[in-house]
Motif scaffolding. Sequence first.
Motif, mmCIF file in Angstrom:
data_model
loop_
_atom_site.group_PDB
_atom_site.id
_atom_site.type_symbol
_atom_site.label_atom_id
_atom_site.label_comp_id
_atom_site.label_asym_id
_atom_site.label_seq_id
_atom_site.Cartn_x
_atom_site.Cartn_y
_atom_site.Cartn_z
ATOM 1 N N TYR A 33 17.634 6.068 -41.842
ATOM 2 C CA TYR A 33 17.435 6.104 -40.404
ATOM 3 C C TYR A 33 17.162 5.009 -39.793
ATOM 4 O O TYR A 33 16.919 3.798 -40.446
ATOM 5 N N ARG A 34 17.005 4.783 -38.241
ATOM 6 C CA ARG A 34 17.024 3.642 -37.625
ATOM 7 C C ARG A 34 15.586 3.336 -37.143
ATOM 8 O O ARG A 34 14.758 2.396 -36.993
ATOM 9 N N ARG A 35 15.232 4.387 -36.347
ATOM 10 C CA ARG A 35 14.094 4.603 -35.640
ATOM 11 C C ARG A 35 12.865 5.439 -35.837
ATOM 12 O O ARG A 35 11.647 5.074 -35.862
ATOM 13 N N ASP A 36 13.182 6.800 -36.030
ATOM 14 C CA ASP A 36 12.308 7.679 -36.291
ATOM 15 C C ASP A 36 11.987 7.951 -37.689
ATOM 16 O O ASP A 36 12.544 8.897 -38.240
ATOM 17 N N ALA A 37 10.799 7.383 -38.055
ATOM 18 C CA ALA A 37 10.555 7.646 -39.302
ATOM 19 C C ALA A 37 9.902 9.078 -39.552
ATOM 20 O O ALA A 37 9.972 9.503 -40.781
ATOM 21 N N ASP A 38 9.283 9.690 -38.744
ATOM 22 C CA ASP A 38 8.625 10.727 -38.792
ATOM 23 C C ASP A 38 9.714 11.872 -39.043
ATOM 24 O O ASP A 38 9.676 12.995 -39.806
ATOM 25 N N ALA A 39 11.034 11.851 -38.262
ATOM 26 C CA ALA A 39 12.097 12.630 -38.398
ATOM 27 C C ALA A 39 12.714 12.678 -39.824
ATOM 28 O O ALA A 39 12.916 13.691 -40.475
ATOM 29 N N ALA A 40 12.696 11.573 -40.088
ATOM 30 C CA ALA A 40 13.445 11.334 -41.678
ATOM 31 C C ALA A 40 12.590 11.870 -42.395
ATOM 32 O O ALA A 40 13.010 12.444 -43.472
#
Length: 244
Positions: A33-40
């Motif tokens: 992932y690039r931005r959303d750590a929570d989504a990953a």
Amino acid sequence: MDRIALVTGAGRGIGAATARELGRRGYHVVVNYRRDADAAAAVVRAIETDGGTARAVRADVCDPGAVADLVDACTRVDALVCNANIPPPFAPLAELSWDDFAGKVTGELAAVFHVTRLVLERMRRQGGGGIVYVSSLSADLLRPGTVAHATAKAALDTFARHVAAEAGRHGIAVNTVAPGPVRTEATAAMRTAETEAAFARRSTLGRMLDPEDVATVIATVLASGFGAVSGARIPVDAGYTVLN
């Protein structure tokens, strides 16, 4: 030894669904992932809940240094899914700046170029592997305002064919999956009930696509006996191209 799949842009949409499907099929999944750590992290938890293993790794796949760190974080790479999304400008050519147009085209290619080069080197040493690029039906269609997106995806298709030609002798199968419109966060702003219904009417299966539809095809190509198929471009479009 565990098979390892690296999925770029795996925090949401097609990438997230593909990561989960590969996890169910026995791969240890590296969720890029690039931005959303929570989504990953949510994708990793979903894979683990289903009995698989995964970890999230942050990297901008357009940055060669970040890509080097990403690939170094993988002990091996048996499957690579290039899905990272470069948001396109939707406008006719007369309203596009060169920077906007070039940003989409070069971004699309950078997102596959750096990771492909390093993963191919790893797969050659391993003696084989599989790569799937996520393209788009847009490369074939003439729709208002999509010149940048369509050009970028057409370039990706050409890139993939050349990679397939170079990699085949090393036991590496390279294919492209080209989805039609899919219900994802990235397409939400462009989708309406009317556009979904219009797509359904013009497809042989009479329905829209969900991320899981595309993920199942990607995982099947990588994991289920497609070793003799390489250089193919597989439309996942509910039969839209048959009628159009």
